[in-house]
Design an enzyme around this catalytic site. Sequence first.
Site, mmCIF file in Angstrom:
data_model
loop_
_atom_site.group_PDB
_atom_site.id
_atom_site.type_symbol
_atom_site.label_atom_id
_atom_site.label_comp_id
_atom_site.label_asym_id
_atom_site.label_seq_id
_atom_site.Cartn_x
_atom_site.Cartn_y
_atom_site.Cartn_z
ATOM 1 N N LYS A 34 0.869 -1.184 0.000
ATOM 2 C CA LYS A 34 0.000 0.000 0.000
ATOM 3 C C LYS A 34 0.907 1.235 0.000
ATOM 4 O O LYS A 34 1.666 1.450 0.927
ATOM 5 C CB LYS A 34 -0.918 -0.030 1.216
ATOM 6 N N GLY A 37 0.934 8.234 2.059
ATOM 7 C CA GLY A 37 1.644 9.123 2.965
ATOM 8 C C GLY A 37 2.706 9.939 2.250
ATOM 9 O O GLY A 37 2.608 10.237 1.062
ATOM 10 N N GLY A 70 -5.138 10.712 -0.894
ATOM 11 C CA GLY A 70 -5.795 11.723 -0.068
ATOM 12 C C GLY A 70 -5.361 13.154 -0.331
ATOM 13 O O GLY A 70 -6.183 14.003 -0.674
ATOM 14 N N ASP A 195 -6.169 1.409 2.293
ATOM 15 C CA ASP A 195 -5.614 0.436 3.244
ATOM 16 C C ASP A 195 -6.478 -0.820 3.243
ATOM 17 O O ASP A 195 -5.979 -1.948 3.220
ATOM 18 C CB ASP A 195 -5.587 1.016 4.670
ATOM 19 N N LYS A 252 -5.388 1.117 8.745
ATOM 20 C CA LYS A 252 -4.139 0.409 8.443
ATOM 21 C C LYS A 252 -4.023 -0.860 9.284
ATOM 22 O O LYS A 252 -3.742 -1.938 8.774
ATOM 23 C CB LYS A 252 -2.930 1.319 8.695
#
Length: 300
Positions: A34, A37, A70, A195, A252
């Site tokens: 995944k 971030g 995001g 996630d 997560k």
Amino acid sequence: MSTTRKHTALPKAQILIEALPWLTRHHGKTVVIKFGGNAMVDEELKAAFAQDVVFLRHAGLRPVVVHGGGPQISAQLDKQGLVSEFKAGLRVTTPEAMDIVRMVLAGQVQRELVGLLNQHGPFAVGMTGEDAHTITATKHRPRIEGELVDIGRVGEITEIDTGAIEALLDNGRIPVVSSIARSQDDGHVYNVNADTAAAALAAALGAETLMVLTDVEGLYEDWPNSDEVISRLTASELEKLLPELSSGMVPKMEGCLHAVRNGVTTARVIDGRVQHSILLEIFTDEGIGTMVVPDGQGDS
């Protein structure tokens, strides 16, 4: 001359040999990663991520990349004058917002990632959960303070069809999957938490490992009083901790829990802010981050 050359190359050989047991263990195994971030925003980290994934592919593993987006989605909604609203940690997604989510994930984030991977060879193939019914969803209504709340086009995964991904893997490709799904009920397209999607795919593919890149070092033992990272815990130990976790970590860690309870050998949350964190985690003794294992596999 030749002796000097031999010695300077020796440490490199030792590093490669240290990876041998891991290369042997992981050869031919599927690993779902995944991508998210900071690793998704910082140019150097993005490039290092692409190198790591291609390295895994050359080392005989079968990597599958799943991504959300995001920050990029928020930026684009902003541009269009649409407000980003979150409830229960999930983005409230109107039909207008969904069009932008889809455009950003499949047309921007995924394209960039495919481009980075393909600088190293003809490997990456981008797809979304809509393709070949890879991910099917139903409308997700989270319960907030006892009430079911409508947050728009946010999906809950009901089914995974791994056919297209398996075909790509068998063909030596690296699937790059955007976390969007088609609904089985109303035919609409839904935004799915990346996630959660990565965990569901890892389980359905019978992956050896699920790796989730985060912006923290791992799961902290006693945050905020201590920054000691839990390096290994079992599914049941994790389940006990879930209610205390910060909202960003919940999907997560729930994903990791789902994966190891459904046949994935290990699930790991690793610090995506560290260059080459994927290689460090897979090919070294130390490992970084937090590893979740099925029950009955405690500190072995």
